[in-house]
Design a protein around this motif. Sequence first.
Motif, PDB file in Angstrom:
ATOM      1  N   THR A  75       0.828  -1.210   0.000  1.00  0.00           N
ATOM      2  CA  THR A  75       0.000   0.000   0.000  1.00  0.00           C
ATOM      3  C   THR A  75       0.861   1.259   0.000  1.00  0.00           C
ATOM      4  N   MET A  76       0.461   2.240  -0.797  1.00  0.00           N
ATOM      5  CA  MET A  76       1.139   3.535  -0.844  1.00  0.00           C
ATOM      6  C   MET A  76       0.485   4.448   0.190  1.00  0.00           C
ATOM      7  N   CYS A  77       1.263   4.906   1.154  1.00  0.00           N
ATOM      8  CA  CYS A  77       0.737   5.711   2.257  1.00  0.00           C
ATOM      9  C   CYS A  77       1.217   7.154   2.129  1.00  0.00           C
ATOM     10  N   MET A  78       0.299   8.086   2.382  1.00  0.00           N
ATOM     11  CA  MET A  78       0.620   9.513   2.285  1.00  0.00           C
ATOM     12  C   MET A  78       0.112  10.231   3.533  1.00  0.00           C
ATOM     13  N   ILE A  79       0.815  11.284   3.914  1.00  0.00           N
ATOM     14  CA  ILE A  79       0.404  12.114   5.054  1.00  0.00           C
ATOM     15  C   ILE A  79      -0.134  13.442   4.521  1.00  0.00           C
ATOM     16  N   LEU A  80      -1.294  13.839   4.993  1.00  0.00           N
ATOM     17  CA  LEU A  80      -1.875  15.144   4.676  1.00  0.00           C
ATOM     18  C   LEU A  80      -2.027  15.897   5.985  1.00  0.00           C
ATOM     19  N   SER A  81      -1.209  16.932   6.177  1.00  0.00           N
ATOM     20  CA  SER A  81      -1.225  17.625   7.464  1.00  0.00           C
ATOM     21  C   SER A  81      -0.688  19.035   7.292  1.00  0.00           C
ATOM     22  N   GLY A  82      -0.690  19.798   8.382  1.00  0.00           N
ATOM     23  CA  GLY A  82      -0.140  21.145   8.358  1.00  0.00           C
ATOM     24  C   GLY A  82       1.370  21.128   8.220  1.00  0.00           C
ATOM     25  N   TYR A  83       1.943  22.207   7.698  1.00  0.00           N
ATOM     26  CA  TYR A  83       3.382  22.254   7.453  1.00  0.00           C
ATOM     27  C   TYR A  83       4.186  22.114   8.741  1.00  0.00           C
ATOM     28  N   THR A  84       3.601  22.512   9.864  1.00  0.00           N
ATOM     29  CA  THR A  84       4.327  22.429  11.142  1.00  0.00           C
ATOM     30  C   THR A  84       4.665  20.993  11.510  1.00  0.00           C
ATOM     31  N   ASP A  85       3.958  20.027  10.903  1.00  0.00           N
ATOM     32  CA  ASP A  85       4.222  18.620  11.194  1.00  0.00           C
ATOM     33  C   ASP A  85       5.291  18.018  10.290  1.00  0.00           C
ATOM     34  N   PHE A 101       4.380  13.776   1.483  1.00  0.00           N
ATOM     35  CA  PHE A 101       3.797  14.682   2.478  1.00  0.00           C
ATOM     36  C   PHE A 101       2.970  15.716   1.720  1.00  0.00           C
ATOM     37  N   LEU A 102       1.660  15.767   1.988  1.00  0.00           N
ATOM     38  CA  LEU A 102       0.769  16.741   1.376  1.00  0.00           C
ATOM     39  C   LEU A 102       0.378  17.766   2.432  1.00  0.00           C
ATOM     40  N   GLN A 103       0.426  19.028   2.045  1.00  0.00           N
ATOM     41  CA  GLN A 103       0.232  20.095   3.033  1.00  0.00           C
ATOM     42  C   GLN A 103      -1.207  20.587   3.059  1.00  0.00           C
ATOM     43  N   LYS A 104      -1.701  20.816   4.277  1.00  0.00           N
ATOM     44  CA  LYS A 104      -2.983  21.485   4.460  1.00  0.00           C
ATOM     45  C   LYS A 104      -2.740  22.993   4.580  1.00  0.00           C
ATOM     46  N   PRO A 105      -3.582  23.836   4.000  1.00  0.00           N
ATOM     47  CA  PRO A 105      -4.663  23.497   3.067  1.00  0.00           C
ATOM     48  C   PRO A 105      -4.072  23.060   1.731  1.00  0.00           C
ATOM     49  N   TRP A 106      -4.731  22.128   1.074  1.00  0.00           N
ATOM     50  CA  TRP A 106      -4.150  21.526  -0.114  1.00  0.00           C
ATOM     51  C   TRP A 106      -4.501  22.308  -1.371  1.00  0.00           C
ATOM     52  N   ASP A 107      -3.624  22.199  -2.354  1.00  0.00           N
ATOM     53  CA  ASP A 107      -3.883  22.698  -3.697  1.00  0.00           C
ATOM     54  C   ASP A 107      -4.462  21.541  -4.503  1.00  0.00           C
ATOM     55  N   GLU A 108      -5.619  21.746  -5.133  1.00  0.00           N
ATOM     56  CA  GLU A 108      -6.321  20.646  -5.791  1.00  0.00           C
ATOM     57  C   GLU A 108      -5.476  19.979  -6.862  1.00  0.00           C
ATOM     58  N   GLN A 109      -4.812  20.790  -7.702  1.00  0.00           N
ATOM     59  CA  GLN A 109      -4.030  20.207  -8.782  1.00  0.00           C
ATOM     60  C   GLN A 109      -2.861  19.389  -8.246  1.00  0.00           C
ATOM     61  N   THR A 110      -2.201  19.928  -7.203  1.00  0.00           N
ATOM     62  CA  THR A 110      -1.094  19.186  -6.583  1.00  0.00           C
ATOM     63  C   THR A 110      -1.593  17.885  -5.969  1.00  0.00           C
ATOM     64  N   LEU A 111      -2.762  17.955  -5.326  1.00  0.00           N
ATOM     65  CA  LEU A 111      -3.348  16.759  -4.720  1.00  0.00           C
ATOM     66  C   LEU A 111      -3.626  15.693  -5.780  1.00  0.00           C
ATOM     67  N   PHE A 112      -4.265  16.103  -6.885  1.00  0.00           N
ATOM     68  CA  PHE A 112      -4.567  15.149  -7.960  1.00  0.00           C
ATOM     69  C   PHE A 112      -3.289  14.532  -8.518  1.00  0.00           C
ATOM     70  N   THR A 113      -2.265  15.372  -8.713  1.00  0.00           N
ATOM     71  CA  THR A 113      -1.003  14.893  -9.289  1.00  0.00           C
ATOM     72  C   THR A 113      -0.341  13.861  -8.381  1.00  0.00           C
ATOM     73  N   GLU A 114      -0.300  14.154  -7.075  1.00  0.00           N
ATOM     74  CA  GLU A 114       0.371  13.257  -6.134  1.00  0.00           C
ATOM     75  C   GLU A 114      -0.394  11.935  -5.966  1.00  0.00           C
ATOM     76  N   VAL A 115      -1.724  12.025  -5.942  1.00  0.00           N
ATOM     77  CA  VAL A 115      -2.528  10.806  -5.818  1.00  0.00           C
ATOM     78  C   VAL A 115      -2.371   9.941  -7.064  1.00  0.00           C
ATOM     79  N   LYS A 116      -2.385  10.582  -8.231  1.00  0.00           N
ATOM     80  CA  LYS A 116      -2.183   9.848  -9.476  1.00  0.00           C
ATOM     81  C   LYS A 116      -0.821   9.165  -9.488  1.00  0.00           C
ATOM     82  N   GLU A 117       0.209   9.864  -9.016  1.00  0.00           N
ATOM     83  CA  GLU A 117       1.557   9.295  -8.954  1.00  0.00           C
ATOM     84  C   GLU A 117       1.615   8.119  -7.979  1.00  0.00           C
TER      85      GLU A 117
END
Length: 663
Positions: A75-85, A101-117
């Motif tokens: 399984t591919m695991c990703m973290i979505l959290s604030g930059y302070t983490d 590591f995906l940052q909150k608040p997220w950018d939709e295009q970046t989110l789609f790109t990373e999930v696709k990857e």
Amino acid sequence: MTNKLLIVDDEVAILRALSRLLTRAGYQVFKANSGEEALSIMQQQVCQVVISDFRMPTMNGAELLAAIKAQYPETMCMILSGYTDFNSVVALINSGTAFRFLQKPWDEQTLFTEVKEAFSTFHSRAHQQQVNLLMSNTAEALVELHPNGQLGRVNGVAKQLFDFTQNHILLSDMFPYCTDNGVSALFEDDLHTITMQNRQGKNVELHFKLATDNSRFFELHFVNKNDDAVSNRKPLAAFLDKNELLSSVDGLIKSNTHFAMIAIHLKNYSYWTDMMGLPESTALFDEITSTMLSQSKQFNASLSFLSDEHFVLLLDNYKSELDLHKQLTDFIEPFNTSKFSDKSVHVEFVITYCIAHEDGDNAQQLLNNVLMSNRLYRSSHTHFFMRYDAAMIEQKRNQLLISKALFHAVENDELFLHYQPKFDLNKGKICSCEVLLRWNHPELGNVSPGVFIPIAEQEGQIIELGYWVIESACKAISSWTQKGIHLDKVAINVSGKQLSQVDFIPRVEALLSGFDIDMTKLEFELTESWLVDNLEESAEKLTRLKNSGISIAMDDFGTGYSSLSYLSKLPIDVLKIDRSLITDIVHNVNTQSMVGSVTRMAHDLGMQVVVEGVEQIDQIKLLEKLKCDVIQGFIIARPQAEDHFTALISNADVSIASVMGKI
């Protein structure tokens, strides 16, 4: 295959927003608002990608992803959290537990790109695993061809037929009439037949069937119709997949069979890839898997290949645990032969085992236990076969519990400081102290720093804990100054991990700017081993601290390199001699001579000498005679709460005479 995505967050609004976005993107989305719920969902719907928040109650993101990786390593695991983490997540990314590591608040295009990857990487790895199994298991000759016509891997059956080499062979070398359109132009029909000579000079009619992959390579199956040596070849025992493995284990359990489940991890495969290159390391991997399959057949054992070079062996024909060890020794014996030892690398395994029903009474539990114990022993240098140890696993669980609680220790106001006085032998009084971190958890109680500090160092919480200590110590110094209490120095322990952070200096400068205190009152203590291991980085950063007025102390001198030659390269003000160097100083002339020599050389370099762990009056007399400057130990005073400490140092009678009068 449906792309299944699991989102984990304790905020319902975030779950809904992410679910809407990613469902519209075509993914089958599952939602969980806790780590426990996420694990429950994974048991029913194994998702290829998991996106988890980091800070969650009960089970944080780090613990959840570690649990998922233990049970579902693909399984591919990703973290979505604030930059302070981010700093806390770095260890997860470096270990391979977290893919991104995906940052909150997220950018939709970046989110789609990373999930696709993430999905692309999952499918690529799954495909490669299938290819590995195919190359190892098939009784047909098999060659891997890349779209540019370059020859990839060749399995053992094909090697028996033809003198293939692994490097720089093009399809045109095999088929001179190959067009510029590449491999696919050669196979316009589903089947293609050609007559070639094998290595014995025989004409062999081969039927080629093209299996195309839409992204990576082409596969050619060589089906020999004329060569009896190959057509009569018996297939190798097939690897069990995970489901087949669990089914086999369930069958053994139901039949009340006494058996062992053995986890075999190919320890240094990634190192081979870096050192030898992918084609050579892959060829070596194929040889290893073929050998393991052959051995499993000889031992009448079932063998499974999971992922990440993990194999699981089932043995049920041993008489005792000693006999099991002997069989395992015999099982890996072929890897000690010249066939493998003559390679440019050494084949090394980490082997652990569980015994049913003692170490687990169901298939999944046995598999979890044996894989967990294998991971725990992976960094060990032992070459023994280690059995699953429930006590050790429980200790690891306790460490995870402590690690989890540490992430919330600051915000829950569970930390406090103690102060240990230091006695100045030249002035004959207490003039300084060391700040020591303490932790009281509502459920765990007072946790020993000997327990939680190493965990915080390993898991990364020590960075934020360290800043809390600096800030709290500065508040105390400011309060003491207002009360008319003045000390020469207040020593604060700084972790090497904290110092190595890119933003350490600016963060410390910003933190200290909020206090109206004399910077020369501060002393940062760092361990000898870390300073010497990171000499250039240490020298640069410590010089900046020293220029601001902060003193630098080398802690635990005598437990690491113990070489004064390094001291001349570092801006050190204080040398702290470790307690281990003075335990026998009263009765050992050599120890006295050594401490005396260290003290003289440190003084020549302009350093003050502090000796810690002083417990006896006779030690004090000797250290005073050897010209040591400051002593610290229980005979002076134990670490104590702030109110007791300020009462102690406010007492004008605290002198060498009063200290000695205690005994």
